[in-house]
Design an enzyme around this catalytic site. Structure first.
Site, mmCIF file in Angstrom:
data_model
loop_
_atom_site.group_PDB
_atom_site.id
_atom_site.type_symbol
_atom_site.label_atom_id
_atom_site.label_comp_id
_atom_site.label_asym_id
_atom_site.label_seq_id
_atom_site.Cartn_x
_atom_site.Cartn_y
_atom_site.Cartn_z
ATOM 1 N N ASP A 110 -6.270 8.453 -5.780
ATOM 2 C CA ASP A 110 -5.920 7.082 -6.155
ATOM 3 C C ASP A 110 -6.180 6.883 -7.647
ATOM 4 O OD1 ASP A 110 -8.663 6.591 -6.488
ATOM 5 O OD2 ASP A 110 -8.817 5.189 -4.828
ATOM 6 N N GLU B 69 0.802 -1.218 0.000
ATOM 7 C CA GLU B 69 0.000 0.000 0.000
ATOM 8 C C GLU B 69 0.838 1.272 0.000
ATOM 9 O OE1 GLU B 69 -3.231 0.581 -0.288
ATOM 10 O OE2 GLU B 69 -3.822 -1.522 -0.317
#
Length: 144
Positions: A24, A15
């Site tokens: 994102d 991550e």
């Protein structure tokens, strides 16, 4: 089951840890370890302040443990720690609803040692940048 130190470390590596809000791959404001919400339920916005390293790690770890608790309730078969860690990583990335309805979970619950689970993980690569992550999760899943 719970995420162990190796599972949490692998999730952190997959991550990343970003202190400032960013968009994102779907254009959703995100922070810390891919988090779109804070612990109080507030959505991340691009105007939010940067987090400290400690705040970002706490947010990511808390959310990861929440996912682990949910994944644990969904797994009906006996899995080992590496399998559990990989399943939590997948759920963390695709969301608990998608994981709940996934072929991965269905195959794990039918037979956690089925080699076809690898193919089920790889179904979650709509974005080409996820291929490496899925291969890493598969490797972790089938590690003894």
């Amino acid at each position: 089951m719970k995420l162990d130190a190796n599972g949490l470390k692998a999730l952190h590596e997959r991550e990343g840890l970003r202190l400032k809000p960013y968009l994102d791959t779907r254009g959703i404001p995100t922070i810390a370890m891919g988090n779109t919400f804070y612990l109080d339920g507030k959505k991340v916005t691009m105007k939010d302040r940067a987090l400290t390293q400690k705040e970002a790690a706490e947010l990511g770890n808390t959310v990861a443990n929440q996912f682990a608790s949910k994944v644990d309730k969904l797994i009906k078969a006996t899995v080992n720690q590496n399998q559990f860690n990989a399943l939590v990583s997948l759920a963390y990335n695709i969301g608990i609803t998608a994981f709940t309805n996934s072929t991965v979970l269905r195959k794990v619950n039918a037979n956690p040692n089925d080699a076809k689970i690898q193919n089920a993980f790889m179904m979650w690569t709509k974005n080409p940048e996820l291929i490496g992550r899925r291969k890493s999760e598969v490797k972790q899943y089938f590690q003894l």
